[in-house]
Every structure is written in C-alpha cells, then in structure tokens.
Design an enzyme around this catalytic site. Structure first.
Site, PDB file in Angstrom:
ATOM      1  N   GLY A 166       0.949  10.556  -5.039  1.00  0.00           N
ATOM      2  CA  GLY A 166      -0.366  11.052  -5.449  1.00  0.00           C
ATOM      3  C   GLY A 166      -0.950  10.040  -6.394  1.00  0.00           C
ATOM      4  O   GLY A 166      -0.969   8.847  -6.111  1.00  0.00           O
ATOM      5  N   CYS A 167      -1.377  10.531  -7.537  1.00  0.00           N
ATOM      6  CA  CYS A 167      -1.940   9.605  -8.503  1.00  0.00           C
ATOM      7  C   CYS A 167      -0.844   9.060  -9.387  1.00  0.00           C
ATOM      8  O   CYS A 167      -0.018   9.784  -9.878  1.00  0.00           O
ATOM      9  CB  CYS A 167      -2.935  10.322  -9.387  1.00  0.00           C
ATOM     10  SG  CYS A 167      -3.218   9.431 -10.894  1.00  0.00           S
ATOM     11  N   VAL A 168      -0.814   7.780  -9.568  1.00  0.00           N
ATOM     12  CA  VAL A 168       0.096   7.223 -10.564  1.00  0.00           C
ATOM     13  C   VAL A 168      -0.646   6.258 -11.463  1.00  0.00           C
ATOM     14  O   VAL A 168      -1.545   5.608 -11.041  1.00  0.00           O
ATOM     15  CB  VAL A 168       1.294   6.477  -9.936  1.00  0.00           C
ATOM     16  CG1 VAL A 168       2.316   7.476  -9.455  1.00  0.00           C
ATOM     17  CG2 VAL A 168       0.849   5.605  -8.815  1.00  0.00           C
ATOM     18  N   ASN A 177       4.918  12.500 -13.255  1.00  0.00           N
ATOM     19  CA  ASN A 177       4.171  13.320 -12.298  1.00  0.00           C
ATOM     20  C   ASN A 177       4.683  13.180 -10.866  1.00  0.00           C
ATOM     21  O   ASN A 177       3.924  13.021  -9.926  1.00  0.00           O
ATOM     22  CB  ASN A 177       2.674  13.015 -12.363  1.00  0.00           C
ATOM     23  CG  ASN A 177       2.376  11.542 -12.281  1.00  0.00           C
ATOM     24  OD1 ASN A 177       3.170  10.725 -12.726  1.00  0.00           O
ATOM     25  ND2 ASN A 177       1.246  11.192 -11.709  1.00  0.00           N
TER      26      ASN A 177
END
Lengths: 329, 111, 137, 539
Positions: free
Chosen positions: B109-111, D450
């Site tokens: 996803g976003c990193v 994340n």
C-alpha cells in the site's frame, strides 16, 4: 525485594553511623564527608564531561507548539517552540524551575464501551515541584552552617521558611513539605501498579535515603537537640580545611552527616544525575530553527549513494520510451 | 524462506504465500492457488490475472486498483469496470488475491 | 554540534559556582567558634556568693533548650499568669526575661548575639523586650 | 508458509486491554513474539541491495534467527559506537528517574496494556543492557542495579519492542527531561540492523527507494503512467487538462512528495489536488522520477541509510537547476527534511531562498533548507486571496484534522494546515485538546509498521486516535479525517474502517482542489473521487 533491599540498606547505613561514630568521630566527621564531597564533585564533573564528549549531531528539539512561521499572521509559541537562544533559555528556565513538561501530564482512563479520556493530572507535578523546591531551600538554609558571617540572602530564606512562627525552635515549612513530598513520591511508586512495575531498587534507595536525611535533621532540630555551635564548628573546620571534632555532638548528627555523605557519593553514579542531564537534553535545549540556521554534524561523512547517472543507466530505455529527457542518449 | 510443494517441485514463496520468482508461475499453479481459497478460475478471473501479469512485465509493479478497474472496463465493457465487480471475482481483495494467483509479489500500500 | 563544550563548560562552571561557594567564601577565615562571656557584674557577684557560676538549669541543657524554656516561660506568664519557675534542683525563680535572665546576662552582645550571629538565628525576643544596657566588668 | 493471522474484532480487542502488569517483574517475564503484532523479517536480497551487513532471509517466529557467531560483540560494539556519536543517547540512557509520566502517553501502551510498551518500559529494555556493559554499578551489582545480560532472548525482546514504537515522540513531550523514546528506538533499530534484523516492510521500500527512487519501486514510466491516470481523472471532473512536467531542467521549483501519493487511494486524490492547484497557478515546477520519494524509510534502519536516500533530493535539485523545493503532505518526511536534511546533505547553496512566485512572499524561515511545506505555500496563497475558492463544494464533509506526529513534535506546523482547511471547508471541528496539536496521537502505524501481517498491533496503536475521532463523529457528525501525511492516509483508512466506520480519510489538498474554482473549468458535478458534489446528487 526491590523495596526491601534499599530499605535495609538505609537502615544499615544509619546503624553503621550510630555505632561507628562512637568508635571514630574523625572517620565519620571528617574523612567520610571529605571523601564524599570529592566523589560528588569529581564524579559529577566527570559524568557531565563524559556526556559532553559525545556530540549533538542533529538539532532535534521536541516542539510543543506552533513554530515560527514565515507569516506574521500565524502566532508562534515562543516558549514551547523556541526559535532563538532567548526562547530556549525561557523554555529551559520553565522546565528546570517550574517543571513545564510535567505540568502537561494527563491521566489516561479507559471506560467500558471503548471510551478513553485524558484528564489533567497535576499531582506528580505538584509532588515533584514540592520535593525539589523544598530540598533546594533546605540546602540553601544549611548555608548558615557553612559560612562565617552568614550572608543576608540566606538569612532571608531561613526567615521566610519559618515565618509561620510555630513552636521553638521555629518550625521550617520546608521540613514538613520535604518529608511529605518524599512520602508521596514513595507511596505512588508502591501503590501505582505501572510505576511499581518499572521501579528499580535504584528508585527506592534515594527516596528512602533522603527520607532518612530529613528525619535525622528534623529529630536534631526539634526533638533530640544537638549543640549547634559545636556542629557548626565541625562543619566550618571541614570547609576551612582545618578539621576539628568538637566535644558533645551526639551520634544522631553523625548519622545525618553519614547519610548526606552517602547521598553525595551515590549521586554521580545514579539517576540523580538528572540534575545535570536536564541541561544537556537535546530535545529541550535547542532552538527549532533548523530550516533557518545550519547545524553541523562533526562526524558527518560521505556516503555511498545511488547517483542519477546510475539511475539513468538502469532505466534509460524505459525513460526514453516514456518521453522523459535523458542526459546521455 | 518458506517453500511450497507443487507437482513435485519446490517453489519459494514469501511469508504470505506469494511467489518469490515470477518464473516459477504456471497456469496450473494459479489454479492450484485459487483452489486453496475455494475459487475456480473462470474466464473473467483470467482476464484479471493476465492483465496483472502484462502490467507487471511492463512496470515491475502491480497496478493500483484504479488502473486495474479502468483497464478491465476497457477490455470487458464499462459495466464491469468497477471495484464491485472485481470484489465479486476476488472476495479477498482484487489486489491481494489476484496478484497471488498471478504470481506477483504481495502488493504494497502506502509506504 | 561543535559548540557542545560551551554548554558543558557552562554546566560545570555553574555547578562549581554553587557547590564550591562555601569553600571559597570561607577562604582564609579562621574557624573560631564563639566564646561566651560570663563575667557580668551580676554573675561575678553570684559566683562570689555561691562559689560557682550556674544558670537556672545546667549549662548543657541551657545551650540546647533555652529557646524552649523561654517559650514555656512566655506562655506561663502571658497565658496563665504563672510567675514562678521551679527548676530541676528544686529552686524557685521569678519568670522574667528582663529581670531574671537578662539580670545576669546583661551583655547581650557578648552573650546572646555571639551564637545567634554565628548561626544566623534571629530570635524575636527583642521585638518586645528592651535590650538591657550593657553592664560589663 | 506462514500461518493465517486473524485480527480480533474491535470489542474483543478493547476488552483484552488490561493495564494490570504481570505478577512477575519485567526481567523475569519472557516475551512471546505474538502473531499479529510483528512484521516479517527482512529479505536478504533487499538488505544486500543497500550493502547492509548480515543480509539473509530470516523469520521472527522461528526459534533460530540465524545470527552471526559474534552477534553479541557486534551489537555491543554498535552500542558503544552510537553512545560516542550521540549525546542524546548517552544522556537518555543515564538520567531517566522512572517517574512514569510517559507511561500512559504511548498509543501502544494504551492499546495493549503491555507494560513493556510504556515508553519507560521500552527504554528500560535497552537501558538494562547498557547498565550491564557500560556502567560500573551494573557490572558489579547486576540485577539489583537493573542490569541484565544480553542473551538471545533479550535480543529478540529488543527487536520485538523496537518495532512496536512508531517514534512519534509523544512521550518525550511529557518527560521532564525530554527523554525521547524515538531517539532510543532509532539507536536500537540501528544496532539490530547491524545484525540484519530488519523487517521486510522497511527493508523492501529502502531497497526500492535506493535503486528506483521511491519506496514503492515505481519505475520512471510507472510514475508517469500513474500521473497520467490522474490527469485523465482531473479532466473528467473539472474539464481542465493539467500538464505537469517530469525531470525538466530549468524549472523554478522541484516538487517532491511521498510516493504513496502516486499510488494508493486516498493519497492519489491528494496528489490530484497538487496537480490541479499547481496547474491553476501556472507554477513553473517539475516532478522528478529520480527523487520521487519524500518519505524516508532509511530513517527506520540507520542514520547512514537515511542520508543515502535523502541525498537524492538536493542532488536532483542541483541537476535540474531549480531555485527551491516544495514538499508534499507527509509526516516523517518532514521530520527528516526539517531536522536532518541540511545537516546531512547541505549546504544547498546552489538553491535560492524560496519566494512564492504568486504572492512574492519570501520564506525566510526556510532560508537555509530551501524547502517549504506545501501547506505553508497554500496558506500564503489563500491569505493573499490568490485562489478562487468555493468551500460549499465540500459541504458534504464534516471535517476534523489529525496532526501528524512529526510535523507537530518535530517541526510545529500546526496552524498552517488548519488555516487551509478552514478556508476550503465550512464544517470543521477539532478533536479534544489532549489529542491534537503537540499532544496528537499517532495513527498507530508509522515508522514502517504499516504492514498487513501486524494488523492487530496497528489497530491497538490506532485506538487512541480513533477514539478521539469517534468522539467528534458522535458529537458533531464528523465524517472526514483530514491530515497531511501519506502514511496517515493509508493507515488511518484502515484504522477508521476498523474503529470508526463511516469516517473517511483525506489529504488537505484534495479538499483544496475540490473547492478550487479553476480557469476554464466546466460545471463540476463530482469531486475528485468521482462522487456527486453536494446538491448534485440527483444528476
């Protein structure tokens, strides 16, 4: 165990002094205090220099308010997010004298039904402030034993501390506050589960030691009195490097002196060095002006990077196909 | 690293079961992986998988879902160019599930 | 950061300034504990009469506890109208700072003040009481 | 193959939070590396790409971490080295009094109740090792002095908790000595990195960023493909075709944003916001495919790696001959740019002090760094009335604003984004004051946490932030959580879906572009997400 070890250590120290002073006044009245002061002074300086040997490679203040903005219409929080040395000085003074950061303290509570609240929690701040300030005032007050011709400012401190004029000798407010605050700090360590969990013997020991110092001091002043003229004579002997042991000073005084000596000697080896460390904390003692003033890292060194040329070599064909300009066709 | 045994061959996979080497992929393997999740690959599924593999070959990365939706819409008709349709095909998330069967690395996803 | 030493030196100097203060403040001063004078005419007369110098209570007790004794005396007189003090030897004294204590110790400068100044104690006795006129032998 | 990790339901998760510490002391309570709370180990090939030592594949749930023979020596040597390099580290190892003020300030502690997640607890894990090998009392007294041997179990524990800290610095705000757990975690991760003990989610992006210029590994044509998609979408919504340039020499401004904005919703909408705004201004700017990453995952491995990745920004600015740099909406990116970049890779004397070409404002506060934050730039535009805005287009939004940890506590950028939001939205409500501005809570997944395999940990860490959002949702009907961070946009979306369904996440410039009345635009029917604008639902 974490509490018992320091507890018995302090008891042992008192017993050693009470018994030992009978055997040798000179040891407990002269040599141990001298040694303790030496350890304290050189230990303290050594530690600070040891910290100082490591550089501060980056300017990393923890900012706690609006930064100095490009725009005058956005108001900077100059104390919590200082951009100048003056601001940093203000921030440090607030921190050291008024415990600014602890004043922010909140208490998190989790209620059933996934509700979290963060209430204001000022007791630690109040207890800490009471403890440190009364300790400082008591220390300053003791200068009447440390100086021939006691300077007027010290007399004022002493006078203010006893202005309630309760009893004879007059009750010092800080005596009560110090013992109360130490008790509070001790109890919160014992009673709050999380704080108890992370507490080490090294956390209980200084509290108990300081309680012992306070208690022996209070005993000497109000209950089992010692001849203060002789006490001062002894202390002044130490300070003028012509030590004497006047007659008639009770063991209680030597116990007090021994506990103080222990505290002094223990100081540079322990967490009590937060007294010096607070001034060296890079998150507090630096201005948040990183984009305006260059900060140099003394050990900065060249690093291996992936250059644009290498990048273009990797992707030249794809770049050209996508219509991106390239340096080398 | 974890290994997967398939048709007598040891295949390297990552911690989440994605192939480590794109070249280990075969159609049979895709069907095998889908079956593990209880999915029979239909033409519509293959459309997605093929597009993913094509895209990956060109860009070395799985397309973002927006692009996938657009491309499937172009290929299969506008009524299928939406996220809902893709989720019907791949209930575990088109990006994650379809990439797995297509032999692509796990999408970030976003990193 | 290169100016690190400034901070460190600042801390060290500040530290030495505070903690070294008692040492250099007293530099060159002799350590002389106050010597009290017990040679007022009243005391000498008492000595002639009784063959010794003695206070209402033993000297050691007076040195440590005189403030408490005076405090008790004040309360006895002011609050309860009690004017007689019987000491540990069974002798009776008229409770009065002015007429009993200061009768003998009429040399405030050489007696009270010596220790009080030495230890920076400021008793508030003389906010009300009149300092006796110095009588010395 | 790894076992399937299931994340507990929100109510299960909350009831599992127990603030009562275990009966046994922390040194005697073994740490169990629990699925759902850790990230996969780094892959050897990624570590090798950036020349990290002891590169190998390893799995944290395995008993054997394939440590090098002399791992203890390496770790302690690394510690000695860092103690000599950072006064912060040395001082923070020595002066903590364990007052506990930090304890309940950490989102991971609040969400897990694990006492080793109290900032002081986390620091003590490393301090105990420090005491054992670097202090006299620890060497002599051992456990009584709070010291312990560095065993394999201790090493695993350090790893486990170093990756349960998002370096948000909230604890350091409350610490009376400013002890910064981020600083301690940074050091700990750097030492672990010497042993190859990194995570896949961090080392992968680092390798990508090093070789390809951005974390996601977007190659030059993939970046253009992605942005072209956005250009099409902007045209569909506004009727205006924007025309950005890439790697263009001689542009006035280089624009750098986190690559998350290029690739994942809702970051892409923020990116469309930048594109639309810059087009409307006629800004002479360029994108770079080489310096295509604002964020810096190198910062989560070692100082040197962070510097290596960061070097591309100035290098590219120099190569392209721009005057200054504008940075996009990102959190840790701005901590790095603000507090580290100039020290690492400066001085940028080939650049000029940033001056807004539209308003003429000189950004003197950035006169050395030569890089400004886009909300500073936009706030200045709005203040000078240079933008035609119709905030009512955002009337379907009831907005609250999440301060990113790093822009709040590592910079102090608090009022600029608020000014922008209030100018483009009519409905704005703040969350409770103990949860915003410098006291803001972390999204729960910063510093490379994340990933998806540690979802339980992320949701636990995200609980305090989500709880504050829930409060304003119930009180004011908030349905949009604005922020200026690419990580936030990705992680808060997951956290909101989990904790506060119905609240969505947006970057500030998405809302700016929605409110922006562009020259030659058609009557807008939808917002950038393609959803009908308020009042246009029937069309």
């Amino acid at each position: 165990m974490k509490i018992l070890i320091p507890f018995f250590a302090v008891i042992a120290l008192v017993v050693i002094a009470l018994v030992g002073a009978q055997a040798s006044h000179a040891l407990f009245g002269i040599w141990i205090p001298y040694a303790a002061v030496l350890i304290f002074v050189f230990g303290f300086i050594f530690k600070v220099l040891k910290w100082g040997r490591s550089p501060v490679p980056f300017r990393i203040p923890t900012t706690a308010g609006q930064m100095k903005s490009f725009a005058p219409w956005i108001k900077q929080n100059k104390l919590d997010n200082p951009s100048s040395s003056l601001g940093v000085l203000g921030r440090m003074l607030l921190e050291v004298l008024a415990f600014r950061s602890l004043f922010r303290n909140t208490k998190t509570q989790l209620y059933p039904g996934t509700k979290l609240t963060y209430g204001s929690e000022k007791f630690l701040w109040l207890g800490g402030l009471a403890f440190h300030w009364s300790f400082l005032i008591i220390f300053v007050r003791h200068f009447r034993f440390f100086m021939q011709d006691v300077p007027y400012p010290i007399q004022i401190v002493e006078h203010l501390d006893s202005f309630l004029q309760i009893g004879a000798p007059l009750l010092y407010i800080t005596d009560v506050v110090l013992l109360g605050a130490v008790t509070f700090l001790f109890l919160r360590r014992v009673m709050m589960p999380q704080i108890k969990y992370i507490s080490l013997p090294a956390d209980y020991f200084p509290l108990l030691l300081i309680f012992g110092i306070g208690a022996t001091g209070v005993l000497m002043r109000y209950f089992a009195k010692v001849p203060v003229v002789s006490v001062k004579e002894l202390v002044m002997g130490l300070l003028t490097f012509s030590p004497v042991i006047p007659q008639g000073i009770s063991s209680l005084f030597y116990a007090h002196l021994f506990l103080v000596s222990t505290l002094l000697a223990y100081f540079p080896l322990s967490k009590l060095m937060h007294m010096g460390g607070v001034f060296l904390s890079p998150t507090r003692n630096m201005a948040n002006n990183n984009r305006e003033v260059r900060h140099i890292n003394p050990w900065n060194y060249p690093v291996h990077v992936h250059t644009y040329e290498e990048y273009e070599d990797d992707f030249r064909e794809k770049m050209k196909k996508a219509g991106l300009p390239v340096e080398k066709e | 690293m974890a290994m997967m045994d398939f048709q007598g061959k040891q295949i390297e996979v990552d911690d989440d079961g994605y192939l480590l080497n794109l070249d280990d992929w075969t159609k049979d393997l895709a069907e095998h992986l889908a079956k593990q999740d209880g999915i029979d690959l239909s033409e519509a599924h293959w459309e997605v998988i093929n597009f993913l593999r094509e895209y990956y070959k060109q860009y070395q990365i799985a397309p973002m879902i927006k692009i996938l939706v657009k491309e499937i819409g172009k290929a299969m008709g506008p009524e299928k160019g939406n996220t809902k349709y893709l989720y019907e095909l791949y209930p575990g998330g088109p990006a994650k599930q379809a990439c797995k069967y297509a032999g692509l690395p796990k999408p970030t996803g976003c990193v | 950061m290169n100016n690190a030493w400034k901070i460190v030196i600042g801390v060290v100097i500040g530290f030495v300034a505070v903690f070294g203060f008692p040492f250099y403040y007293n530099l060159g001063k002799a350590n002389v504990a106050p010597k009290l004078k017990y040679d007022t005419p009243a005391i000498l007369e008492y000595e002639k009469e009784h063959g010794k110098k003695e206070c209402v209570e033993p000297k050691e007790f007076m040195a440590k506890e005189h403030m408490q004794l005076l405090n008790t005396w004040r309360d006895e007189v002011v609050r309860y109208g009690q004017r007689i003090y019987v000491n540990s030897r069974g002798e009776s004294f008229h409770i009065s700072l002015q007429n009993t204590c200061l009768n003998c110790h009429s040399n405030k400068k050489e007696f009270c003040d010596k220790c009080h100044n030495y230890l920076a104690v400021n008793p508030y006795c003389f906010s009300c009481h009149i300092v006796p006129k110095e009588k010395q032998s | 193959m790894a076992t399937k990790v299931t994340t507990p339901k929100p109510d299960q998760l909350v009831t599992s939070i127990d603030f009562t510490p275990p009966k046994t002391g922390w040194m005697d309570t073994p740490t169990i590396i629990k699925p759902g709370t850790f990230c996969w180990g780094a892959k050897g090939k990624n570590l090798a790409t950036v020349e990290f030592p002891n590169a190998r594949d390893w799995n944290p749930s395995d008993q054997d971490w394939k440590l090098p023979e002399n791992w203890q020596e390496i770790f302690l040597k690394g510690m000695e080295d860092l103690l000599g390099k950072y006064r912060s580290f040395k001082v923070f190892m020595d002066i903590c009094v364990r007052c506990g003020a930090c304890a309940d300030k950490c989102h991971f502690f609040i969400g897990s109740g694990d006492p080793k997640n109290m900032p002081v607890g986390r620091a003590e894990l490393l301090r105990s090792v420090y005491r054992k090998y670097f202090t006299a009392s620890g060497k002599m007294l051992g456990k009584v002095a709070g010291a312990r041997e560095l065993t394999v179990d201790v090493l695993k524990e350090l790893w486990y908790y170093a990756y349960q800290c998002t370096e948000c610095r909230r604890c350091s705000l409350y610490c009376p000595y400013g002890i910064d757990t981020a600083e301690i975690t940074i050091m700990c991760r750097e030492m672990l990195n010497l042993l190859g003990l990194n995570t896949d989610w961090i080392s992968g992006p680092v390798a990508n960023c090093y070789m390809k210029g951005n974390h996601l590994g977007l190659e030059p044509h993939a970046i253009m493909n992605s942005i072209e998609g956005m250009i099409d979408d902007i045209e569909t919504v506004t009727g205006v075709r924007v025309n950005p340039s890439f790697n263009r020499k001689g542009a006035e401004i280089l624009f750098v944003t986190p690559s998350g904005d290029l690739f994942a919703d809702p970051g892409t909408f923020t990116c469309m916001g930048y594109l639309a705004l810059f087009h409307e201004l006629g800004l002479d700017y360029t994108w770079s495919t080489y310096a295509s990453e604002g964020g810096n995952f190198g910062f989560f491995t070692s100082n040197e790696m962070a510097k290596r990745l960061n070097s591309k920004i100035y290098a590219e600015a120099k190569r392209l001959g721009v005057k200054y740099i504008i940075g996009g909406e990102c959190g840790h990116m701005w901590r790095v740019l603000h507090q580290y970049m100039d020290t690492w890779n400066g001085p940028a004397d080939f650049l000029e002090v940033p001056v807004s070409p539209i308003t003429g404002t000189r950004f003197d506060t950035a006169k050395v760094l030569k890089m400004i934050h886009i909300t500073e730039f936009t706030a200045d535009l709005i203040k000078h009335g240079k933008l035609k805005l119709d905030p009512s287009r955002n009337d379907d939004l009831v907005v609250t604003y999440h301060d990113s940890c790093n822009t709040s506590r590592g910079m102090g950028l608090l009022d600029e984004p608020r000014y922008v939001i209030k100018s483009v939205c009519n409905n704005f409500y703040e969350m409770p004051e103990n949860t915003i501005r410098e006291q803001t809570f972390c999204c729960g997944s910063g510093t490379g946490l994340n990933a998806s395999e540690n979802m339980e940990l992320r949701m636990r860490g995200g609980f305090p932030r989500a709880n504050a959002v829930k409060h304003v949702k119930e009180k004011h009907g908030v349905n949009m959580l604005a922020n200026i961070c690419a990580i936030d946009r990705a992680t808060l979306s997951a956290s909101m879906d989990y904790w506060v369904p119905g609240v969505r996440v947006t970057g500030v410039h998405e809302m700016v572009a929605n409110a922006l009345i562009m020259k030659g635009e058609k009557e807008r029917e939808t917002n950038l997400r393609g959803e009908p604008l308020p009042g246009k639902e029937g069309n």
